[in-house]
Design a protein around this motif. Structure first.
Motif, short mmCIF file in Angstrom:
data_model
loop_
_atom_site.label_atom_id
_atom_site.label_comp_id
_atom_site.label_asym_id
_atom_site.label_seq_id
_atom_site.Cartn_x
_atom_site.Cartn_y
_atom_site.Cartn_z
N TRP A 119 21.86 -33.41 29.69
CA TRP A 119 21.86 -32.75 28.38
C TRP A 119 22.69 -33.53 27.35
O TRP A 119 22.39 -33.49 26.15
N LEU A 123 20.94 -34.45 23.85
CA LEU A 123 21.52 -34.03 22.58
C LEU A 123 22.15 -35.18 21.80
O LEU A 123 22.72 -34.95 20.73
N THR A 125 22.91 -38.03 19.29
CA THR A 125 22.44 -38.16 17.91
C THR A 125 21.50 -39.34 17.72
O THR A 125 20.47 -39.23 17.05
N ILE A 130 15.74 -34.84 21.88
CA ILE A 130 15.43 -33.84 20.86
C ILE A 130 15.27 -34.48 19.49
O ILE A 130 14.31 -34.21 18.76
N ASN A 131 16.20 -35.37 19.14
CA ASN A 131 16.10 -36.03 17.83
C ASN A 131 14.89 -36.96 17.77
O ASN A 131 14.30 -37.16 16.70
N LEU A 142 19.74 -34.93 13.96
CA LEU A 142 20.80 -33.93 13.81
C LEU A 142 21.95 -34.27 14.76
O LEU A 142 21.74 -34.72 15.88
N TRP A 144 23.92 -32.91 17.05
CA TRP A 144 24.07 -31.72 17.89
C TRP A 144 25.49 -31.56 18.42
O TRP A 144 25.99 -30.44 18.53
N LEU A 145 26.13 -32.66 18.76
CA LEU A 145 27.48 -32.59 19.32
C LEU A 145 28.53 -33.15 18.37
O LEU A 145 29.73 -33.03 18.65
N ASP A 147 28.33 -32.48 14.90
CA ASP A 147 28.42 -31.53 13.79
C ASP A 147 28.90 -30.20 14.36
O ASP A 147 28.23 -29.59 15.20
N LEU A 150 26.62 -27.22 14.80
CA LEU A 150 25.50 -27.31 15.74
C LEU A 150 25.95 -27.33 17.20
O LEU A 150 25.10 -27.32 18.10
N SER A 154 23.83 -25.87 20.51
CA SER A 154 23.52 -26.80 21.59
C SER A 154 23.82 -26.17 22.95
O SER A 154 23.02 -26.26 23.89
#
Length: 297
Positions: A119, A123, A125, A130-131, A142, A144-145, A147, A150, A154
């Motif tokens: 994961w 996640l 960036t 996902i991105n 984005l 995810w970790l 920001d 977010l 996550s």
């Protein structure tokens, strides 16, 4: 009679000894450590309830507690609903259903460390899956970790992905519901929603209650993936992470032990609250049968 009782005590003595040595004694010692200032290297210094008073003024403690509570408030109901939905979907006699049951349950048996690393990559960036998928539809990457806003979504996404772990208990509960209840409801003209609300949901309340308790305990003790993945602005610093840091990074074992006792009290109160409320919404067929017999008498 006394000799038989003594023989019984002899046979259960290993468990009794183990209970006092590995459960009672550590609890007593932990309670004492929570009242001391101890770095694990020097002799503990008794300070009474000083650690607990310091917790009240510790902003990091309040932050980690709030992050954990916020995660529990969202993830527990979300996990219960998702697990139930998955169980309902796989509780059908269609071709390949056993494959889907196995596939959906796999996250519950795979190593937590490997899942966390997976994961962390998903996640990421710059290189995360996902991105990469979002970029295909024109959405900018984005953090995810990275920001803070977010980080919690996550972790909720990870919790949602692992909802298949609770599927088995709901599946067992669904298969234990008598079929004649649905047949009687159909005769009375009940639609699908009414059958789900008055039969399926009602008969599953003991399973929901069990998963509620386990979800509360699990979410309040969240550690493994949070320790590996982390998160910006301390949004991934759950209660157990801060406890671990105090114990093994800052060597404030007394302070960390006090945190452990606070967590124990919080979990106990939440569990007692859930158990107290269970009489209002949990349906036990055995209790209903007993009440009916008493009325007849």
């Amino acid at each position: 009679m006394r000799s038989k009782r003594n023989v019984g005590y002899f046979y259960i003595s290993p468990w009794i000894i183990g209970f006092f040595v590995f459960t009672v004694a550590p609890l007593i010692f932990a309670f004492y450590v929570g009242l001391t200032e101890w770095d694990t290297f020097n002799k503990p210094k008794y300070i009474g309830f000083g650690n607990y008073l310091d917790l009240i003024q510790d902003e990091d403690f309040r932050k980690s507690l709030w992050v954990t509570i916020k995660f529990a408030i969202i993830s527990v109901p979300l996990g219960i609903a998702t697990s139930m939905l998955i169980a309902i979907l796989v509780n059908t006699k269609v071709r390949g259903v056993y494959f889907f049951r196995t596939a959906l349950y796999l996250p519950a048996i795979v190593s937590g460390v490997s899942i966390s690393l997976l994961w962390k990559w998903i996640l990421d960036t710059d290189f995360g899956l996902i991105n990469l998928l979002l970029s295909k539809v024109g959405i900018a990457p984005l953090g995810w970790l990275t920001d803070g806003s977010l980080v919690m979504p996550s972790y909720l996404l990870m919790a949602l992905w692992g909802a298949g772990g609770g599927m088995l208990t709901y599946l067992a509960g669904l298969q234990d519901i008598p079929g004649h209840l649905y047949e009687a409801a159909e005769i009375d003209g009940a639609n699908a929603f009414q059958k789900f609300k008055h039969i399926t949901l009602t008969m599953l309340t003991p399973v929901i209650f069990y998963n509620l308790i386990m979800g509360i305990v699990g979410s309040m003790r969240k550690f493994g993936d949070a320790y590996i993945i982390g998160g910006a602005e301390n949004e991934g610093r759950f209660y157990m992470i801060y406890l671990y840091e105090n114990a093994f990074k800052f060597f404030k074992m007394g302070y960390a032990t006090a945190m452990a006792w606070v967590l124990f009290v919080i979990i106990m109160l939440l569990t007692l609250l859930a158990m107290k409320s269970s009489s209002a919404w949990v349906y036990y067929e055995s209790e209903v049968s007993t009440k009916k017999k008493k009325k007849v008498r």
